[in-house]
Design a protein around this motif. Structure first.
Motif, PDB file in Angstrom:
ATOM      1  N   CYS A 178      -2.113   0.954  -9.710  1.00 32.34           N
ATOM      2  CA  CYS A 178      -1.069   0.017  -9.283  1.00 32.34           C
ATOM      3  C   CYS A 178       0.149   0.094 -10.199  1.00 32.34           C
ATOM      4  O   CYS A 178       0.020   0.272 -11.407  1.00 32.34           O
ATOM      5  N   CYS A 202       0.226  -0.166  -4.740  1.00 32.35           N
ATOM      6  CA  CYS A 202      -1.143   0.246  -5.045  1.00 32.35           C
ATOM      7  C   CYS A 202      -1.583   1.405  -4.170  1.00 32.35           C
ATOM      8  O   CYS A 202      -1.218   1.497  -3.005  1.00 32.35           O
ATOM      9  N   GLU A 203      -2.406   2.276  -4.796  1.00 29.64           N
ATOM     10  CA  GLU A 203      -2.890   3.482  -4.120  1.00 29.64           C
ATOM     11  C   GLU A 203      -4.330   3.749  -4.559  1.00 29.64           C
ATOM     12  O   GLU A 203      -4.618   3.770  -5.741  1.00 29.64           O
ATOM     13  N   THR A 206      -8.351   2.358  -8.008  1.00 35.14           N
ATOM     14  CA  THR A 206      -6.991   2.055  -7.548  1.00 35.14           C
ATOM     15  C   THR A 206      -6.023   2.164  -8.712  1.00 35.14           C
ATOM     16  O   THR A 206      -6.333   1.775  -9.833  1.00 35.14           O
ATOM     17  N   GLU A 213       0.883  -1.169   0.000  1.00 33.70           N
ATOM     18  CA  GLU A 213       0.000   0.000   0.000  1.00 33.70           C
ATOM     19  C   GLU A 213       0.917   1.214   0.000  1.00 33.70           C
ATOM     20  O   GLU A 213       1.762   1.364   0.882  1.00 33.70           O
ATOM     21  N   TYR A 214       0.754   2.074  -1.004  1.00 29.29           N
ATOM     22  CA  TYR A 214       1.741   3.134  -1.220  1.00 29.29           C
ATOM     23  C   TYR A 214       1.061   4.386  -1.765  1.00 29.29           C
ATOM     24  O   TYR A 214       0.175   4.290  -2.617  1.00 29.29           O
ATOM     25  N   SER A 215       1.466   5.538  -1.279  1.00 27.22           N
ATOM     26  CA  SER A 215       0.959   6.790  -1.848  1.00 27.22           C
ATOM     27  C   SER A 215       1.981   7.293  -2.865  1.00 27.22           C
ATOM     28  O   SER A 215       3.142   6.892  -2.838  1.00 27.22           O
ATOM     29  N   GLU A 216       1.539   8.129  -3.753  1.00 23.69           N
ATOM     30  CA  GLU A 216       2.422   8.693  -4.794  1.00 23.69           C
ATOM     31  C   GLU A 216       2.912   7.649  -5.785  1.00 23.69           C
ATOM     32  O   GLU A 216       4.063   7.673  -6.220  1.00 23.69           O
ATOM     33  N   VAL A 217       2.037   6.728  -6.155  1.00 27.43           N
ATOM     34  CA  VAL A 217       2.402   5.675  -7.113  1.00 27.43           C
ATOM     35  C   VAL A 217       2.817   6.278  -8.461  1.00 27.43           C
ATOM     36  O   VAL A 217       3.824   5.868  -9.039  1.00 27.43           O
TER      37      VAL A 217
END
Length: 127
Positions: free
Chosen positions: A107, A121-122, A105, A75-79
Protein backbone atom coordinates in the motif's frame (compact mmCIF):
# COMPACT_ATOMS: atom_id res chain seq x y z
CA UNK A 1 -11.99 20.19 -19.92
CA UNK A 2 -14.04 17.05 -19.76
CA UNK A 3 -17.02 16.76 -17.39
CA UNK A 4 -18.50 13.44 -18.47
CA UNK A 5 -20.96 11.55 -16.27
CA UNK A 6 -20.32 7.83 -15.94
CA UNK A 7 -23.02 5.82 -14.16
CA UNK A 8 -20.59 3.02 -13.34
CA UNK A 9 -18.36 4.71 -10.78
CA UNK A 10 -18.39 6.29 -7.35
CA UNK A 11 -16.61 9.64 -7.07
CA UNK A 12 -15.44 10.98 -3.70
CA UNK A 13 -15.56 14.65 -2.72
CA UNK A 14 -12.69 15.94 -0.59
CA UNK A 15 -13.04 19.12 1.42
CA UNK A 16 -9.96 21.33 0.99
CA UNK A 17 -8.89 24.45 2.87
CA UNK A 18 -7.30 26.18 -0.12
CA UNK A 19 -8.45 25.14 -3.59
CA UNK A 20 -5.45 26.71 -5.34
CA UNK A 21 -3.05 24.82 -3.08
CA UNK A 22 -4.98 21.56 -3.64
CA UNK A 23 -5.03 22.15 -7.40
CA UNK A 24 -1.26 22.71 -7.43
CA UNK A 25 -0.69 19.57 -5.34
CA UNK A 26 -2.93 17.19 -7.30
CA UNK A 27 -1.86 18.41 -10.74
CA UNK A 28 1.82 19.33 -10.33
CA UNK A 29 2.86 16.89 -7.58
CA UNK A 30 0.63 13.84 -8.10
CA UNK A 31 0.20 14.11 -11.87
CA UNK A 32 -3.61 14.35 -11.95
CA UNK A 33 -5.43 16.12 -14.80
CA UNK A 34 -7.78 19.06 -14.29
CA UNK A 35 -11.13 17.94 -15.75
CA UNK A 36 -13.48 20.72 -14.63
CA UNK A 37 -13.31 23.92 -12.65
CA UNK A 38 -16.28 25.79 -11.19
CA UNK A 39 -15.99 29.30 -9.80
CA UNK A 40 -18.77 31.02 -7.96
CA UNK A 41 -19.36 34.70 -7.51
CA UNK A 42 -22.58 34.33 -5.51
CA UNK A 43 -21.14 33.11 -2.21
CA UNK A 44 -20.84 29.42 -3.03
CA UNK A 45 -17.44 27.79 -2.90
CA UNK A 46 -15.10 27.02 -5.75
CA UNK A 47 -14.89 23.41 -6.90
CA UNK A 48 -12.65 21.35 -9.20
CA UNK A 49 -12.63 17.84 -10.60
CA UNK A 50 -9.29 16.06 -11.06
CA UNK A 51 -8.48 12.64 -12.50
CA UNK A 52 -5.62 10.18 -12.85
CA UNK A 53 -6.32 7.23 -15.13
CA UNK A 54 -9.66 5.85 -13.85
CA UNK A 55 -9.49 7.75 -10.53
CA UNK A 56 -11.74 10.82 -10.29
CA UNK A 57 -11.85 13.11 -7.25
CA UNK A 58 -13.91 16.24 -6.64
CA UNK A 59 -12.25 18.94 -4.51
CA UNK A 60 -14.36 21.59 -2.81
CA UNK A 61 -13.72 24.50 -0.47
CA UNK A 62 -17.20 24.04 1.01
CA UNK A 63 -17.57 22.27 4.34
CA UNK A 64 -21.11 21.39 3.22
CA UNK A 65 -19.87 19.19 0.34
CA UNK A 66 -17.56 17.02 2.45
CA UNK A 67 -15.95 16.67 5.85
CA UNK A 68 -12.27 17.36 6.48
CA UNK A 69 -9.63 14.62 6.38
CA UNK A 70 -11.38 11.86 4.43
CA UNK A 71 -9.70 8.79 2.94
CA UNK A 72 -10.20 6.93 -0.33
CA UNK A 73 -9.02 3.34 -0.80
CA UNK A 74 -7.88 2.70 -4.38
CA UNK A 75 -7.25 -0.76 -5.84
CA UNK A 76 -4.25 -0.05 -8.04
CA UNK A 77 -1.58 -1.95 -9.95
CA UNK A 78 2.02 -0.74 -10.15
CA UNK A 79 2.00 0.75 -6.65
CA UNK A 80 5.81 0.57 -6.35
CA UNK A 81 6.29 2.37 -9.69
CA UNK A 82 3.85 5.10 -8.66
CA UNK A 83 5.67 5.40 -5.31
CA UNK A 84 9.03 5.91 -7.06
CA UNK A 85 7.55 8.53 -9.40
CA UNK A 86 6.09 10.44 -6.45
CA UNK A 87 9.34 10.29 -4.49
CA UNK A 88 11.15 11.72 -7.53
CA UNK A 89 8.61 14.56 -7.47
CA UNK A 90 9.32 15.14 -3.74
CA UNK A 91 5.89 13.96 -2.59
CA UNK A 92 5.78 12.87 1.04
CA UNK A 93 4.23 9.38 1.01
CA UNK A 94 4.38 6.12 2.93
CA UNK A 95 4.81 2.61 1.47
CA UNK A 96 3.92 -0.49 3.51
CA UNK A 97 3.61 -4.24 2.99
CA UNK A 98 1.23 -6.44 4.98
CA UNK A 99 -1.13 -9.41 4.91
CA UNK A 100 -4.72 -8.61 3.91
CA UNK A 101 -6.59 -11.84 4.60
CA UNK A 102 -4.67 -14.53 2.71
CA UNK A 103 -3.11 -12.04 0.30
CA UNK A 104 0.14 -10.12 0.62
CA UNK A 105 -0.58 -6.47 -0.12
CA UNK A 106 1.53 -3.40 -0.76
CA UNK A 107 0.00 0.00 0.00
CA UNK A 108 1.00 3.56 -0.77
CA UNK A 109 -0.53 6.26 1.43
CA UNK A 110 -0.53 9.92 0.42
CA UNK A 111 -1.91 12.86 2.42
CA UNK A 112 -2.86 16.06 0.63
CA UNK A 113 -2.27 19.53 2.15
CA UNK A 114 -5.77 19.45 3.73
CA UNK A 115 -5.23 16.07 5.41
CA UNK A 116 -7.24 13.95 2.96
CA UNK A 117 -5.68 10.57 2.25
CA UNK A 118 -5.35 8.41 -0.84
CA UNK A 119 -4.44 4.79 -0.12
CA UNK A 120 -3.34 2.84 -3.21
CA UNK A 121 -3.21 -0.94 -2.61
CA UNK A 122 -2.10 -3.87 -4.75
CA UNK A 123 -1.94 -7.61 -4.02
CA UNK A 124 1.66 -8.81 -4.56
CA UNK A 125 4.10 -11.57 -3.76
CA UNK A 126 6.31 -10.30 -0.96
CA UNK A 127 9.75 -11.85 -0.99
Amino acid sequence: MNCIVDDKRVVPVFSVKDLNEAKEYYINKLGFNLDCEFSSSNGFSNYIIVSYNYIVIHLSESSVDAINASMVFVEYSEVKGFYLALKNNFVDCFLSEFKFGDTDTICLEISDPSGNKLKFCEPVEIS
